[in-house]
Design an enzyme around this catalytic site. Structure first.
Site, PDB file in Angstrom:
ATOM      1  N   SER A 183       0.806  -1.131   0.004  1.00  0.00           N
ATOM      2  CA  SER A 183       0.075   0.131  -0.026  1.00  0.00           C
ATOM      3  C   SER A 183       0.989   1.068   0.301  1.00  0.00           C
ATOM      4  O   SER A 183       2.052   1.051   0.280  1.00  0.00           O
ATOM      5  CB  SER A 183      -0.984   0.115   1.165  1.00  0.00           C
ATOM      6  OG  SER A 183      -1.264   1.300   1.376  1.00  0.00           O
ATOM      7  N   TYR A 194      -1.956   0.145  10.734  1.00  0.00           N
ATOM      8  CA  TYR A 194      -2.330  -0.328   9.253  1.00  0.00           C
ATOM      9  C   TYR A 194      -0.820   0.200   8.557  1.00  0.00           C
ATOM     10  O   TYR A 194      -0.037  -0.705   7.933  1.00  0.00           O
ATOM     11  CB  TYR A 194      -3.297   0.344   8.502  1.00  0.00           C
ATOM     12  CG  TYR A 194      -3.441  -0.142   6.984  1.00  0.00           C
ATOM     13  CD1 TYR A 194      -3.696  -1.544   6.671  1.00  0.00           C
ATOM     14  CD2 TYR A 194      -3.470   0.811   6.020  1.00  0.00           C
ATOM     15  CE1 TYR A 194      -3.737  -1.787   5.621  1.00  0.00           C
ATOM     16  CE2 TYR A 194      -3.492   0.525   4.778  1.00  0.00           C
ATOM     17  CZ  TYR A 194      -3.507  -0.921   4.286  1.00  0.00           C
ATOM     18  OH  TYR A 194      -3.658  -1.402   3.071  1.00  0.00           O
TER      19      TYR A 194
END
Length: 247
Positions: free
Chosen positions: A132, A145
């Protein structure tokens, strides 16, 4: 595309994983689709001709079963993962952090370890890690995250060094804002209003199919070409904190 090429795609029951299965099947690959939700995998298999393999990648026994089902494979797409919550570091729930590390980092580690012998033996193996932009940039409310994705990215970059000289490429794809049916909904515990607010006013966020296109492109380059890192964002997102929103 050589029909003998075989890929294992994790997190295949929805979103980017399901789109990747569809794309690779369309290009002639044999695909083992891995996810926890058997019913969804069965539907995807009926649609695409992939092989379903229900498994929980946090369970070592399930991972061993995936490796057995994979057989002689040439590509692993480590797509399973996800985010839980948006609490700041000061109040974040360690259980949420643990869950994110389990599904983003340790699942990738376990499956990669299990399939590396087959990928080496193929003579043209690929380990693709779906990280990501959060693997490269931090932001408020995303500590858990971002920490998990940074760790997953570090795993990929370290593995590339350790496999130098082996016939296995290590590819990292780092998507920015992708609108899928479940990612934000899961992050906000099923709160549809909060999930939709993430994309409010953003013209054309990336789709799962956009990212699957990137996966297929990297895997189908001549095997001496290694795409170390592909960062892909929608035009409306110039950076993690710079997103154009229309009224």
């Amino acid at each position: 595309m050589d029909g003998a090429l075989r890929a294992v795609v994790t997190g295949a029951s929805s979103g980017i994983g399901a789109a990747t299965v569809r794309r690779l099947r369309a290009e002639g690959w044999s695909v083992l689709a891995v996810a926890r939700r058997e019913e969804r995998l069965r539907a995807l298999a009926a649609e695409t001709g992939c092989e379903p393999c229900p498994a929980d990648l946090t369970d070592p026994d399930d991972v061993a079963r995936v490796a057995q089902a994979a057989g002689a494979c040439s590509a692993l797409v480590n797509n399973a993962g996800g985010a839980v919550g948006t609490d700041p570091v000061a109040t974040g729930d360690p259980a949420d952090w643990q869950r994110m590390f389990d599904v983003n980092v340790l699942a990738t580690l376990r499956v990669t370890q299990a399939l590396l012998p087959a990928l080496r033996a193929s003579g043209r193996g690929d380990v693709l890690v779906m990280s990501s932009t959060a693997a490269h940039v931090v932001y408020e409310g995303g500590g858990g995250y971002a920490a998990a994705k940074h760790a997953e990215g570090a795993l990929a970059r370290t593995l590339r060094l350790e496999l130098a000289g082996d016939p296995v490429r290590v590819i990292e794809i780092a998507p920015g804002m992708v609108r899928t049916e479940e990612f934000s909904l899961n992050r906000f515990g099923g709160d549809r209003e909060k999930a939709d607010a993430v994309y409010a006013g953003v013209r054309e966020p990336l789709t799962a199919e956009d990212v699957a296109d990137c996966v297929a492109w990297t895997l189908t380059r001549p095997h001496h070409v290694n795409v170390d890192l592909l960062v892909v964002r929608p035009l409306a997102q110039a950076a993690q904190h710079k997103v154009v929103r229309e009224p």
